[in-house]
Design an enzyme around this catalytic site. Structure first.
Site, PDB file in Angstrom:
ATOM      1  N   GLY A  21      37.992 -25.497 -21.146  1.00 31.15           N
ATOM      2  CA  GLY A  21      39.117 -26.301 -20.657  1.00 31.15           C
ATOM      3  C   GLY A  21      40.380 -25.484 -20.505  1.00 31.15           C
ATOM      4  O   GLY A  21      41.501 -26.016 -20.586  1.00 31.15           O
ATOM      5  N   ALA A  22      40.228 -24.174 -20.261  1.00 34.30           N
ATOM      6  CA  ALA A  22      41.362 -23.252 -20.330  1.00 34.30           C
ATOM      7  C   ALA A  22      42.237 -23.258 -19.088  1.00 34.30           C
ATOM      8  O   ALA A  22      43.254 -22.556 -19.055  1.00 34.30           O
ATOM      9  CB  ALA A  22      40.858 -21.834 -20.590  1.00 34.30           C
ATOM     10  N   ASP A  69      30.814 -24.956 -16.244  1.00 33.75           N
ATOM     11  CA  ASP A  69      30.731 -26.408 -16.380  1.00 33.75           C
ATOM     12  C   ASP A  69      30.088 -26.697 -17.729  1.00 33.75           C
ATOM     13  O   ASP A  69      28.902 -26.401 -17.936  1.00 33.75           O
ATOM     14  CB  ASP A  69      29.889 -26.987 -15.244  1.00 33.75           C
ATOM     15  CG  ASP A  69      29.856 -28.515 -15.244  1.00 33.75           C
ATOM     16  OD1 ASP A  69      30.127 -29.129 -16.299  1.00 33.75           O
ATOM     17  OD2 ASP A  69      29.527 -29.095 -14.188  1.00 33.75           O
ATOM     18  N   VAL A  70      30.866 -27.241 -18.657  1.00 33.20           N
ATOM     19  CA  VAL A  70      30.360 -27.417 -20.026  1.00 33.20           C
ATOM     20  C   VAL A  70      29.161 -28.347 -20.090  1.00 33.20           C
ATOM     21  O   VAL A  70      28.433 -28.366 -21.095  1.00 33.20           O
ATOM     22  CB  VAL A  70      31.471 -27.910 -20.983  1.00 33.20           C
ATOM     23  CG1 VAL A  70      32.598 -26.896 -21.074  1.00 33.20           C
ATOM     24  CG2 VAL A  70      31.995 -29.294 -20.579  1.00 33.20           C
ATOM     25  N   SER A 151      39.530 -36.585 -31.195  1.00 31.90           N
ATOM     26  CA  SER A 151      40.677 -37.396 -30.795  1.00 31.90           C
ATOM     27  C   SER A 151      40.966 -38.422 -31.871  1.00 31.90           C
ATOM     28  O   SER A 151      40.058 -38.824 -32.623  1.00 31.90           O
ATOM     29  CB  SER A 151      40.392 -38.119 -29.473  1.00 31.90           C
ATOM     30  OG  SER A 151      41.408 -39.063 -29.176  1.00 31.90           O
ATOM     31  N   TYR A 164      35.158 -42.839 -24.229  1.00 33.88           N
ATOM     32  CA  TYR A 164      35.910 -41.723 -24.813  1.00 33.88           C
ATOM     33  C   TYR A 164      35.835 -41.763 -26.334  1.00 33.88           C
ATOM     34  O   TYR A 164      35.586 -40.748 -26.984  1.00 33.88           O
ATOM     35  CB  TYR A 164      37.356 -41.802 -24.328  1.00 33.88           C
ATOM     36  CG  TYR A 164      38.232 -40.647 -24.740  1.00 33.88           C
ATOM     37  CD1 TYR A 164      38.148 -39.417 -24.074  1.00 33.88           C
ATOM     38  CD2 TYR A 164      39.170 -40.781 -25.760  1.00 33.88           C
ATOM     39  CE1 TYR A 164      38.964 -38.364 -24.431  1.00 33.88           C
ATOM     40  CE2 TYR A 164      39.986 -39.730 -26.128  1.00 33.88           C
ATOM     41  CZ  TYR A 164      39.881 -38.520 -25.455  1.00 33.88           C
ATOM     42  OH  TYR A 164      40.698 -37.471 -25.817  1.00 33.88           O
ATOM     43  N   ALA A 167      32.339 -40.739 -27.478  1.00 34.06           N
ATOM     44  CA  ALA A 167      32.115 -39.298 -27.359  1.00 34.06           C
ATOM     45  C   ALA A 167      32.867 -38.539 -28.439  1.00 34.06           C
ATOM     46  O   ALA A 167      32.314 -37.645 -29.103  1.00 34.06           O
ATOM     47  CB  ALA A 167      32.538 -38.817 -25.980  1.00 34.06           C
ATOM     48  N   LYS A 168      34.124 -38.889 -28.644  1.00 29.17           N
ATOM     49  CA  LYS A 168      34.934 -38.155 -29.616  1.00 29.17           C
ATOM     50  C   LYS A 168      34.493 -38.451 -31.055  1.00 29.17           C
ATOM     51  O   LYS A 168      34.616 -37.596 -31.935  1.00 29.17           O
ATOM     52  CB  LYS A 168      36.406 -38.476 -29.416  1.00 29.17           C
ATOM     53  CG  LYS A 168      36.976 -37.976 -28.087  1.00 29.17           C
ATOM     54  CD  LYS A 168      36.864 -36.470 -27.944  1.00 29.17           C
ATOM     55  CE  LYS A 168      37.606 -35.947 -26.730  1.00 29.17           C
ATOM     56  NZ  LYS A 168      37.552 -34.473 -26.614  1.00 29.17           N
TER      57      LYS A 168
END
Length: 259
Positions: A21-22, A69-70, A151, A164, A167-168
């Site tokens: 995500g850089a 692509d992760v 998160s 979200y 996932a987190k």
């Protein structure tokens, strides 16, 4: 007597780091912080990372970019193979890449299957693939450190964040399990749970929504990407007796009794 160096000697100089995500936001801030502290940084993203690399080099850091692509195992295999070819090892992995659901309403009832799959693939599967790609070489080299970005949404219920939050939350479970599994091999794995951070991911929300998110914190403002990056750097540099932990960096939100 321990053969570890004194704490004041802890440094990131010449450590080999991979940051996902850089291209922007927390990922960019993390890459720049690690490069500024002397790490050899690979800036990984599905987007163009040339600006991040240029910023790091402008400040005297060392960085290279790689398209990754992760969600795709082959991208991870190729990306980490390139790092090993350049440096011979991976010391540090910052799993930052993540998205929110922009395809549908993000409630249990309103979610589409496509939106669910996309968020889980990026925000959770991507973390797993990253750890799977680097841990064998870390073990071979005698250890390493991993920080996964979760998160605050994993720690308390928030509106319209079903996929979200799932996932987190999974990131936290995976972090703790990996810490247990690989800690004996000196691979230390921790997670950070940010509050609302002022990144491009907030680009489509209204000023009123931003203000409401700021008020949720005890410190009445949005967080900065650099404030998350500083915790990543701390865990990489100083955190030699820390693993399996989740650190809220949230302006006090998790300590507050109301949203």
């Amino acid at each position: 007597m321990s053969d570890l160096p004194p704490l004041q000697e802890a440094t990131l100089r010449d450590k080999v780091a991979v940051v996902t995500g850089a291209a922007q936001g927390i990922g960019r801030a993390t890459a720049l912080r690690l490069a500024a502290e002397g790490a050899l940084v690979t800036c990984a993203d599905i987007k163009d990372t040339r600006e991040t690399v240029a910023l790091a080099e402008k400040e005297g850091g060392q960085a290279v970019g790689v398209e990754l692509d992760v969600r795709v195992a082959a991208d991870w295999e190729a990306g980490i193979a390139g790092v090993l070819e350049r440096h011979g090892r991976v010391d540090l992995l910052a799993n930052v890449a993540g998205i929110v659901n922009m395809q549908s309403e993000d409630t249990v009832v309103g979610l589409t299957e496509e939106a669910w799959d996309n968020v889980l693939a990026t925000d959770l599967k991507g973390i797993w693939l990253g750890m799977r790609a680097v841990i064998p070489s870390m073990i071979e080299a005698g250890g390493g450190r991993i920080v996964n970005i979760s998160s605050l949404a994993a720690l308390r219920g928030l509106p319209n964040l079903a996929s979200y939050s799932a996932a987190k939350g999974g990131v936290i479970g995976l972090t703790q399990q990996a810490a247990f599994e690989y800690g004996p091999r000196n691979v230390l794995v921790n997670a950070i749970a940010p509050g609302t951070i002022d990144t491009p991911i907030l680009g489509d929300i209204t000023p009123e929504m931003k203000a409401a998110n700021a008020r949720a914190h005890i410190i009445d403002r949005l967080g900065l990407p650099e404030e998350i990056a500083s915790m990543v750097a701390y865990l990489f540099r100083e955190g030699r007796f820390v693993t399996g932990q989740v650190y809220p960096v949230d302006g006090g939100w998790s300590a507050k009794g109301n949203y």
